[in-house]
Design an enzyme around this catalytic site. Structure first.
Site, short mmCIF file in Angstrom:
data_model
loop_
_atom_site.label_atom_id
_atom_site.label_comp_id
_atom_site.label_asym_id
_atom_site.label_seq_id
_atom_site.Cartn_x
_atom_site.Cartn_y
_atom_site.Cartn_z
N SER A 48 0.80 -1.22 0.00
CA SER A 48 0.00 0.00 0.00
C SER A 48 0.84 1.27 0.00
O SER A 48 0.38 2.32 -0.48
CB SER A 48 -0.93 0.01 1.22
OG SER A 48 -0.21 -0.17 2.42
N HIS A 280 -0.83 6.22 6.35
CA HIS A 280 -0.29 5.99 5.01
C HIS A 280 0.08 7.33 4.38
O HIS A 280 -0.41 8.39 4.80
CB HIS A 280 -1.31 5.27 4.13
CG HIS A 280 -1.32 3.80 4.30
ND1 HIS A 280 -1.89 3.19 5.39
CD2 HIS A 280 -0.83 2.80 3.52
CE1 HIS A 280 -1.76 1.88 5.29
NE2 HIS A 280 -1.12 1.62 4.16
#
Length: 305
Positions: A48, A280
């Site tokens: 990711s 993230h």
């Protein structure tokens, strides 16, 4: 490696056209388009932190991989005017998904290594965090740490009675998997310049963090900072052993961690304030990672082959 000179030439052209900062990548792409795309095909492999979940605009198949049109592979490809790019990164991927399929709930991602071939000139590999249990680590620490804000409950949870650190053991166990992946890349794409991309700074490089906004006690901030540095050191060591180049995204990310103010941070917190998955990279983080990759390709960053 055999094709490094090609990428240095392309990046040198980019520098001459004024591509020095990550924020200028998209604007400069038309100027670079005039350069012949002699560098061949670029394949991006990873999890990711490569795919860019929830960073606009989400694209690609399967949809469950949550790839962004503005993740670092896309920005690098535009800056270099690459003839063909194959971004097969997928959120949630482990090293097992490099050689095997990955069900996502919204389709199955084919084995990532299948995208390689003898025509590939550049490969970026960003993986390893899920092998050590990234999601469970964040979940456990965010649950345990606030209960002991003056202690280090997360560190204690992962430390055995004999002092053995479970996360350090997981990192050690992941090292041969990275080595095997790099050997497979070399076999499938023997002329490719291979870059192993590390993880950017998630937490402040010094100091106690920003409890309770990011719910890790000072002791656990120090512990988790050390875990990430150990993971990146392992990736760098495996890259060196395989003859690949390591891309340090941690150092340029210092000061842009999830405790930094909005507009400065590259990493979103557990409750994002910009479009990105929790903990993230956001769009700025992807630009910063792209800049680090381009820097690793530049002649100033490496000695001549």
């Amino acid at each position: 490696m055999p094709r490094r000179h090609v990428w240095r030439a392309v990046v040198s052209f980019a520098a001459a056209a004024g591509i020095a900062a990550a924020g200028s990548l998209l604007a400069a792409a038309p100027a670079l388009a005039a350069e012949p795309a002699t560098a061949g095909r670029y394949v991006a492999l990873g999890d990711s932190y490569t795919a860019g979940p929830l960073v606009p605009i989400q694209t690609g198949r399967p949809a469950g991989c949550l790839r962004s049109t503005n993740n670092y592979p896309a920005l690098v490809a535009r800056a270099l005017a690459v003839a063909t790019v194959s971004d097969v990164s997928c959120s949630g991927a482990t090293t097992a998904n490099l050689g095997g399929p990955q069900p996502t709930g919204l389709g199955t991602n084919a084995p990532q290594l299948d995208a390689l071939g003898p025509d590939v000139s550049l490969v970026t590999l960003g993986i390893g965090g899920n092998d050590i249990g990234f999601v469970s680590i964040i979940t456990d620490c965010a649950t345990r740490s606030p209960l002991h804000p003056t202690g280090a409950a997360c560190r204690d949870h992962f430390t055995a009675a004999d002092g053995t650190d479970e996360l350090a053991a997981r990192i050690d166990a992941t090292a041969p998997k990275i080595a095997a992946a790099l050997a497979d890349i070399e076999e499938r794409a023997p002329d490719a310049h291979v870059l192993v991309v590390g993880y950017p700074a998630l937490l402040p490089d010094t100091g106690p963090g920003c409890f309770p906004v990011v719910p890790f006690s000072p002791g656990d901030v120090a512990y988790l900072r050390g875990v990430e540095k150990e993971l990146n050191a392992m990736l760098a060591a495996q890259a060196a052993a395989a003859g690949a180049d390591y891309v340090d995204t941690y150092t340029p990310g210092v000061g842009h961690d999830m405790c930094a103010p909005q507009g400065t941070r590259w990493i979103e917190g557990l409750v994002p304030t910009s479009p990105a998955a929790p903990v993230h990279p956001n769009a700025a983080g992807m630009r910063g990672m792209a800049d680090a990759v381009l820097g690793a390709l530049s002649p100033q960053a490496q000695s001549a082959a």
